[in-house]
Design a protein around this motif. Sequence first.
Motif, PDB file in Angstrom:
ATOM      1  N   TYR A  33       0.833  -1.207   0.000  1.00  0.00           N
ATOM      2  CA  TYR A  33       0.000   0.000   0.000  1.00  0.00           C
ATOM      3  C   TYR A  33       0.866   1.254   0.000  1.00  0.00           C
ATOM      4  O   TYR A  33       1.832   1.355   0.754  1.00  0.00           O
ATOM      5  CB  TYR A  33      -0.919   0.006   1.219  1.00  0.00           C
ATOM      6  CG  TYR A  33      -1.785   1.242   1.321  1.00  0.00           C
ATOM      7  CD1 TYR A  33      -2.727   1.535   0.347  1.00  0.00           C
ATOM      8  CD2 TYR A  33      -1.644   2.118   2.397  1.00  0.00           C
ATOM      9  CE1 TYR A  33      -3.512   2.673   0.429  1.00  0.00           C
ATOM     10  CE2 TYR A  33      -2.432   3.253   2.492  1.00  0.00           C
ATOM     11  CZ  TYR A  33      -3.361   3.529   1.504  1.00  0.00           C
ATOM     12  OH  TYR A  33      -4.148   4.651   1.581  1.00  0.00           O
ATOM     13  N   ASN A  38      -2.884   6.191  -2.496  1.00  0.00           N
ATOM     14  CA  ASN A  38      -3.973   5.284  -2.105  1.00  0.00           C
ATOM     15  C   ASN A  38      -4.039   4.057  -3.014  1.00  0.00           C
ATOM     16  O   ASN A  38      -5.094   3.488  -3.238  1.00  0.00           O
ATOM     17  CB  ASN A  38      -5.328   6.011  -2.111  1.00  0.00           C
ATOM     18  CG  ASN A  38      -6.393   5.228  -1.340  1.00  0.00           C
ATOM     19  OD1 ASN A  38      -6.122   4.673  -0.279  1.00  0.00           O
ATOM     20  ND2 ASN A  38      -7.594   5.151  -1.885  1.00  0.00           N
ATOM     21  N   LEU A  40      -3.337   0.219  -3.877  1.00  0.00           N
ATOM     22  CA  LEU A  40      -3.243  -1.039  -3.135  1.00  0.00           C
ATOM     23  C   LEU A  40      -2.989  -2.185  -4.111  1.00  0.00           C
ATOM     24  O   LEU A  40      -3.694  -2.334  -5.114  1.00  0.00           O
ATOM     25  CB  LEU A  40      -4.542  -1.291  -2.376  1.00  0.00           C
ATOM     26  CG  LEU A  40      -4.634  -2.582  -1.566  1.00  0.00           C
ATOM     27  CD1 LEU A  40      -3.712  -2.525  -0.355  1.00  0.00           C
ATOM     28  CD2 LEU A  40      -6.081  -2.812  -1.114  1.00  0.00           C
ATOM     29  N   ALA A 109      -7.919   1.611  -3.761  1.00  0.00           N
ATOM     30  CA  ALA A 109      -8.918   1.111  -2.817  1.00  0.00           C
ATOM     31  C   ALA A 109      -9.896   2.223  -2.481  1.00  0.00           C
ATOM     32  O   ALA A 109      -9.536   3.396  -2.410  1.00  0.00           O
ATOM     33  CB  ALA A 109      -8.232   0.600  -1.558  1.00  0.00           C
ATOM     34  N   TRP A 122     -12.318   0.961   2.621  1.00  0.00           N
ATOM     35  CA  TRP A 122     -10.948   1.472   2.759  1.00  0.00           C
ATOM     36  C   TRP A 122     -11.035   2.995   2.804  1.00  0.00           C
ATOM     37  O   TRP A 122     -11.258   3.654   1.806  1.00  0.00           O
ATOM     38  CB  TRP A 122     -10.102   1.002   1.579  1.00  0.00           C
ATOM     39  CG  TRP A 122      -8.640   1.215   1.768  1.00  0.00           C
ATOM     40  CD1 TRP A 122      -7.943   2.347   1.470  1.00  0.00           C
ATOM     41  CD2 TRP A 122      -7.686   0.281   2.283  1.00  0.00           C
ATOM     42  NE1 TRP A 122      -6.611   2.177   1.766  1.00  0.00           N
ATOM     43  CE2 TRP A 122      -6.423   0.918   2.270  1.00  0.00           C
ATOM     44  CE3 TRP A 122      -7.772  -1.033   2.767  1.00  0.00           C
ATOM     45  CZ2 TRP A 122      -5.262   0.273   2.712  1.00  0.00           C
ATOM     46  CZ3 TRP A 122      -6.620  -1.662   3.199  1.00  0.00           C
ATOM     47  CH2 TRP A 122      -5.385  -1.020   3.176  1.00  0.00           C
ATOM     48  N   GLU A 124      -9.531   6.722   3.597  1.00  0.00           N
ATOM     49  CA  GLU A 124      -8.311   7.510   3.741  1.00  0.00           C
ATOM     50  C   GLU A 124      -8.399   8.411   4.969  1.00  0.00           C
ATOM     51  O   GLU A 124      -9.440   9.020   5.242  1.00  0.00           O
ATOM     52  CB  GLU A 124      -8.070   8.350   2.494  1.00  0.00           C
ATOM     53  CG  GLU A 124      -7.684   7.535   1.267  1.00  0.00           C
ATOM     54  CD  GLU A 124      -7.303   8.421   0.102  1.00  0.00           C
ATOM     55  OE1 GLU A 124      -6.152   8.914   0.084  1.00  0.00           O
ATOM     56  OE2 GLU A 124      -8.160   8.633  -0.781  1.00  0.00           O
ATOM     57  N   SER A 129      -4.631   5.448   6.138  1.00  0.00           N
ATOM     58  CA  SER A 129      -5.939   4.866   5.842  1.00  0.00           C
ATOM     59  C   SER A 129      -6.337   3.913   6.959  1.00  0.00           C
ATOM     60  O   SER A 129      -5.514   3.499   7.785  1.00  0.00           O
ATOM     61  CB  SER A 129      -5.900   4.101   4.518  1.00  0.00           C
ATOM     62  OG  SER A 129      -4.978   3.027   4.613  1.00  0.00           O
ATOM     63  N   ALA A 131      -9.292   0.424   7.382  1.00  0.00           N
ATOM     64  CA  ALA A 131     -10.261  -0.443   6.711  1.00  0.00           C
ATOM     65  C   ALA A 131     -11.315  -0.877   7.721  1.00  0.00           C
ATOM     66  O   ALA A 131     -10.993  -1.538   8.711  1.00  0.00           O
ATOM     67  CB  ALA A 131      -9.565  -1.667   6.124  1.00  0.00           C
ATOM     68  N   SER A 138     -15.517  -4.819   3.960  1.00  0.00           N
ATOM     69  CA  SER A 138     -14.286  -5.603   3.796  1.00  0.00           C
ATOM     70  C   SER A 138     -14.020  -5.952   2.343  1.00  0.00           C
ATOM     71  O   SER A 138     -12.867  -6.122   1.939  1.00  0.00           O
ATOM     72  CB  SER A 138     -14.363  -6.884   4.640  1.00  0.00           C
ATOM     73  OG  SER A 138     -14.374  -6.577   6.011  1.00  0.00           O
ATOM     74  N   TRP A 141     -11.281  -4.246  -0.001  1.00  0.00           N
ATOM     75  CA  TRP A 141      -9.825  -4.424   0.062  1.00  0.00           C
ATOM     76  C   TRP A 141      -9.352  -5.867  -0.003  1.00  0.00           C
ATOM     77  O   TRP A 141      -8.167  -6.117  -0.185  1.00  0.00           O
ATOM     78  CB  TRP A 141      -9.230  -3.692   1.263  1.00  0.00           C
ATOM     79  CG  TRP A 141      -9.689  -4.114   2.624  1.00  0.00           C
ATOM     80  CD1 TRP A 141     -10.873  -3.802   3.222  1.00  0.00           C
ATOM     81  CD2 TRP A 141      -8.946  -4.869   3.596  1.00  0.00           C
ATOM     82  NE1 TRP A 141     -10.935  -4.335   4.488  1.00  0.00           N
ATOM     83  CE2 TRP A 141      -9.761  -4.983   4.742  1.00  0.00           C
ATOM     84  CE3 TRP A 141      -7.683  -5.455   3.607  1.00  0.00           C
ATOM     85  CZ2 TRP A 141      -9.354  -5.659   5.892  1.00  0.00           C
ATOM     86  CZ3 TRP A 141      -7.273  -6.135   4.744  1.00  0.00           C
ATOM     87  CH2 TRP A 141      -8.094  -6.234   5.866  1.00  0.00           C
ATOM     88  N   ASN A 203      -9.288  -5.534  10.123  1.00  0.00           N
ATOM     89  CA  ASN A 203      -8.882  -4.133  10.032  1.00  0.00           C
ATOM     90  C   ASN A 203      -7.402  -4.018   9.697  1.00  0.00           C
ATOM     91  O   ASN A 203      -6.584  -4.796  10.189  1.00  0.00           O
ATOM     92  CB  ASN A 203      -9.149  -3.402  11.362  1.00  0.00           C
ATOM     93  CG  ASN A 203      -8.586  -1.980  11.378  1.00  0.00           C
ATOM     94  OD1 ASN A 203      -7.510  -1.721  11.903  1.00  0.00           O
ATOM     95  ND2 ASN A 203      -9.326  -1.062  10.777  1.00  0.00           N
TER      96      ASN A 203
END
Length: 442
Positions: A33, A38, A40, A109, A122, A124, A129, A131, A138, A141, A203
Amino acid sequence: MAKPGAAGRGDPLFPTLGNGGYDVSHYALALDYVPETNHLKGTATITARATQGLSSFNLDLAGLTVRAATVDGRKARFSRKDNELIVTPAKAVGDGHTFKTTVTYDGAARMMKGADGGLEGWIETDDGSTALGQPSGSMTWFPSNNHPSDKATYDITVTVPKDEDGDPYDVVSNGELIKEEDKGDRVTRHWRAEEPMASYLANVSVGYFEIHKGWTSDDLPVYVAIDPDEAEDAEDVKDLVPEVIDWASENFGPYPFSSVGAIVDHLPGLDYALETQTKPYFEEAPEETLLVHELAHQWFGNSVTPRAWKDMWLNEGLATYAEWLWQEDQDGKPAQKTFEEFYEGTHPDSDGIWGFPPADPPSGARVSDAPVYGRGAMVVHKVREAVGDDTFYDILQTWTDRYRHRNADTQMFIALCEEKSGKDLSGVFETWLFNGKKPASI
């Protein structure tokens, strides 16, 4: 005969979440990441057991670009439809076969609005960031069987760059940090959650954090990460976490995981906390009762997880009642007094609690509304009143022991209450849990 797995778990409130035909036992997520963009990149290796012969199966994935997929090491075909990734293996997966699916993906993401209008996915932050996955985020990501009825263990490995000053971003996730590797201009951290976890509780938080480590009185490791912008207001969190865990363990039974902690981030406007497993997430320094609530979820919701989203009152009602018990024990305010405030509408959290029965939210958009929390706690209090304190705490501790790391539902809770008390409690549950109207008296 092999056939496609169902696209959706059939949940009454979220029918498209999750998938049929298999049960996941483990996710191994390798993420790269870059906070500045941002961007991923991910490789998800998913170990699952087929519950039917599978000619194809679905995974939940929103956004991101899938580059490749394999099943048991052989190249698989894949396609996308809405938030579904459909994987077709080179050879059908036999019923009962344990198989490994590897998905490689990348992209920017994204966050999303949940059914209740709240931000998830996800997200920012000002320095990285986080999650957050309840109920569906979920899948922004990592690909998954995104329903609480399919819990799994996790290895989450995240590589992040160092900033322009050569300082590494921190990465905090569920479970324990088992490896940290400095690769010059990048740092990799490997977190492992050895106990089963629902996908919505996973997370990853990336940013700059002050890390505080300690122990509970039972030698349970404590890991608290606090954003420097919240450090002054959250100064007590590192000491409160072990204190609350010690208190809750006496009331609810042994703590169900191998570590505990908290993440205090700086994310103005999020307006909620989440009971992410082993380290609940707070968007700012939490009030004491909110910390109690999210830590109580480690027993109620995280270890004992609902079979379906309509059973959320078991999570939220019991965690809210933990607040009442904390105030009773620590501040001398009887839970009966709090109950009366909710009934009379004088408690600040009592607005809207009579909107629908706690065990029957009318839609996914209402699953986090006031009846699920406050009225759910009122149900718990009425059970306590009906059975007495000794039996009540026996019920709570049997619940967390019998269904530890498993799924359970409302009828199972009712059956346990009646088993332990030896009483017919149908009147209590009909009046306070299943009836949508405010009872005429208490």
